[in-house]
Motif scaffolding. Structure first.
Motif, PDB file in Angstrom:
ATOM      1  N   LEU A  63       1.618   5.078   1.682  1.00  0.00           N
ATOM      2  CA  LEU A  63       1.677   5.506   3.082  1.00  0.00           C
ATOM      3  C   LEU A  63       0.284   5.740   3.640  1.00  0.00           C
ATOM      4  O   LEU A  63       0.005   5.445   4.794  1.00  0.00           O
ATOM      5  CB  LEU A  63       2.511   6.795   3.183  1.00  0.00           C
ATOM      6  N   ASP A  64      -0.611   6.265   2.801  1.00  0.00           N
ATOM      7  CA  ASP A  64      -1.958   6.569   3.283  1.00  0.00           C
ATOM      8  C   ASP A  64      -2.959   5.448   3.004  1.00  0.00           C
ATOM      9  O   ASP A  64      -4.169   5.685   2.938  1.00  0.00           O
ATOM     10  CB  ASP A  64      -2.450   7.927   2.759  1.00  0.00           C
ATOM     11  N   GLY A  65      -2.446   4.205   2.904  1.00  0.00           N
ATOM     12  CA  GLY A  65      -3.335   3.054   2.929  1.00  0.00           C
ATOM     13  C   GLY A  65      -4.112   2.779   1.661  1.00  0.00           C
ATOM     14  O   GLY A  65      -5.192   2.187   1.701  1.00  0.00           O
ATOM     15  N   ARG A  66      -3.571   3.201   0.522  1.00  0.00           N
ATOM     16  CA  ARG A  66      -4.252   2.945  -0.753  1.00  0.00           C
ATOM     17  C   ARG A  66      -3.510   1.844  -1.510  1.00  0.00           C
ATOM     18  O   ARG A  66      -2.271   1.840  -1.546  1.00  0.00           O
ATOM     19  CB  ARG A  66      -4.278   4.198  -1.627  1.00  0.00           C
ATOM     20  N   GLN A 109       0.822  -1.206   0.000  1.00  0.00           N
ATOM     21  CA  GLN A 109       0.000   0.000   0.000  1.00  0.00           C
ATOM     22  C   GLN A 109       0.860   1.262   0.000  1.00  0.00           C
ATOM     23  O   GLN A 109       2.051   1.226   0.298  1.00  0.00           O
ATOM     24  CB  GLN A 109      -0.897  -0.019   1.240  1.00  0.00           C
ATOM     25  N   PHE A 111      -8.084  -1.888   3.166  1.00  0.00           N
ATOM     26  CA  PHE A 111      -8.954  -2.765   3.955  1.00  0.00           C
ATOM     27  C   PHE A 111     -10.324  -2.110   4.105  1.00  0.00           C
ATOM     28  O   PHE A 111     -10.638  -1.527   5.138  1.00  0.00           O
ATOM     29  CB  PHE A 111      -8.340  -3.017   5.339  1.00  0.00           C
ATOM     30  N   PRO A 139      -8.944   1.759  -0.936  1.00  0.00           N
ATOM     31  CA  PRO A 139      -8.356   1.523   0.384  1.00  0.00           C
ATOM     32  C   PRO A 139      -7.922   0.060   0.544  1.00  0.00           C
ATOM     33  O   PRO A 139      -8.537  -0.840  -0.021  1.00  0.00           O
ATOM     34  CB  PRO A 139      -9.491   1.870   1.345  1.00  0.00           C
TER      35      PRO A 139
END
Lengths: 371, 371
Positions: B167-170, B165, B313, B311
């Motif tokens: 850094l911002d979870g994408r 992912q 999760f 995202p």
């Protein structure tokens, strides 16, 4: 070239690499990263130093002091330093004068000083009869400080963006709960960041919602700033009114009722802010990222997975992976990746100004390489 | 207690702590983490060993072999081991028989073996006249293997979830581009994970969209599996049809046309899968997280900020920070936090089964402590 001359030249080259290494031990902020090594006329190392951040000695006086501590005489020696010695009385005296007083015979430096008030050290040294050579490993020194240089040239504060998020990039859960995503060690580290900056900034919406104090309280580590110490200025930015009872108020509080990042930076620069810590919320963080003025990012990542909730950096206007800037792990000031209690701290620097994002690699067949 | 007896008892206690440390060097997966230390009758260390993963020697034979390499005679010695020796011929022979053959006089172990087919080692050893003491540091050993134990007790594979992912979870940008978020070192590490598992699983939608091969190709490191090696089984899970020309097809391919995680795990367990690597996409990752069956998480985080996009999760149904499970950094198999090229690898274990999420701390005034 005689054997002796060659040996001394090699010692100076090694000293510059060492000075660059020392520079990287420093902390980013209002001042550039600078390292220095003092050599005897025969090339022996007499002392080493680096600049540890605003308000502490510059690298050259630090190296002179180190030589003194070791019982060495600097007279006739060569100072090898990663930046042209300053010629400016700021929070410390001019390095040019310190070198002249110490009887240093020669100065080898990497990059020129671009900071108007501080520049001119080489001229001053030459006028005093000190031999001066610039441009040695200049690219490496410039690379170390390119973001600092960009902020100086633009006449704006150096900007540190701090963020605390879940593993999946959320700063709050669906119900808005955000305290505490990270643990006490990460929060204490965040307070240390505050103590280093001239000003700390949050959005006025965050002031309304979270009522932060923005002081630099002590934490778990032994290296804390003194209790009650903190940044000179606490800034709320944005159009939301700041309540009269807000904890952020008091001496050193400023409300900038604007959403314009360059305007806010101009105002803060005019007030003497040379290092700004931006703490969020997410809309403020995104506004500074979009403006391209974030010079370093400190991201505290908690090993919690939220799945949903407020994203750390919303609405950046990035549509494709190829268009996304690639940040890089930055070891200046300590390891770029650190464990802080249960959390992880990442220290990142943005790509150099103007550098393109990497193109998406494609296979020979012209379509993305299948995994 | 005589001085000699006390010295030997202290040596055994130290050996158990060392065995636990050795156990932690192992790799999570189909087998538990086990460490062993062989002591001479006087308490001298003769050999050390740990289990390095499915298909490699168990800890006790590894310690016996180490003693042999050092020229030591195991006869009359004491094997100190973090798990009851197995009594089972699996990919390796029963450890109980190896200890009896080696002439070991005494076995001190921590946790009982809960794995039906392998249990009974202590009885076998006692029947052969070997002294057996169980339960020493049992809690520490159980903690090390609690997720493995839970999977064995539930009769399902041990599940590793892998994620790559921003850094911002994408896991993808707005336009869907996702190749490559992480760099070659992280991808090579992901291929190593594949080589360790019995099966690798992706969603059938991911098969349609990305056409992954799911093989375990060699990468940048020297520790690569042989080219072409890989998991025994490549699994597509979900209701999307798998195209006849999909790269995942071929010997060892299975399509499980279900969205039911427990049913999929039952089916894979029945096919002999004891260690499953789940690679995504995000909906599959979330389904396994929601089912509470993820036993470890390996997250590759690239220092790129996307702001938006898919995202990692989605839809976990977690509404508040207090309700979010707190994972923890897991050093089993190597440091929990590692730099891989430009990226960072986090190795995480979920909270122990049944453990509550931490309550949100409040200040004395009863409201969240202001920052």
């Amino acid at each position: 070239m005689s054997t002796t001359t060659r040996r001394v030249a090699e010692a100076e080259a090694r000293a510059m690499l060492r000075a660059l290494e020392l520079a990287g031990l420093g902390v980013r902020g209002a001042n550039p990263l600078v390292g220095a090594v003092l050599l005897a006329p025969d090339g022996t190392v007499l002392g080493e130093g680096h600049h540890r951040g605003a308000g502490t000695p510059h690298a050259e006086p630090a190296a002179l002091a180190d030589a003194g501590d070791r019982g060495h005489d600097p007279r006739g020696g060569t100072m090898v330093v990663t930046l042209e010695p300053c010629n400016h009385t700021g929070r410390t005296g001019p390095c040019s004068e310190a070198l002249i007083s110490a009887g240093v015979a020669r100065v080898v430096f990497a990059a020129d000083d671009v900071n108007g008030p501080a520049a001119g050290g080489a001229s001053r040294l030459r006028a005093a009869g000190v031999g001066c050579v610039g441009g040695v490993e200049a690219e490496a020194s410039k690379h170390l400080n390119e973001r600092w240089t960009a902020s100086v040239v633009a006449g704006r504060p150096f900007v540190t963006l701090k963020s605390a998020q879940s593993l999946d990039g959320r700063v709050a859960a669906v119900d808005g709960s955000s305290q505490w995503i990270t643990g006490p060690e990460a929060r204490a580290d965040g307070h240390r960041l505050r103590a280093l900056a001239d000003a700390v900034l949050v959005g006025s919406g965050t002031v309304r919602d979270d009522d932060p104090r923005l002081t630099a309280r002590g934490g778990a580590s032994g290296e804390e700033p003194a209790a009650g110490s903190g940044p000179a200025l606490r800034v709320a930015m944005g159009l939301t009114p700041v309540p009269s009872e807000a904890a952020i108020r008091g001496a050193g509080f400023v409300h900038l009722p604007t959403r314009d990042v360059p305007a806010a930076l101009d105002e803060l620069f005019a007030r003497g802010v040379r290092h700004l810590l931006v703490e969020g919320g997410p809309r403020i963080a995104a506004a500074f990222l979009r403006a391209g003025v974030v010079d370093e990012l400190v991201s505290y990542v908690a090993p919690v997975v939220l799945g949903d909730g407020a994203p750390a950096f919303p609405d950046l206007g990035i549509d494709s992976l190829a268009a996304a800037p690639r940040w890089s792990l930055d070891d200046a000031g300590g390891p770029a990746v650190r464990r802080l209690g249960a959390d992880v701290r990442l220290h990142l620097r943005p790509p150099p100004p103007g550098e393109q994002a990497e193109p998406v690699p494609v296979s020979d067949a012209g379509r993305p390489d299948p995994r």
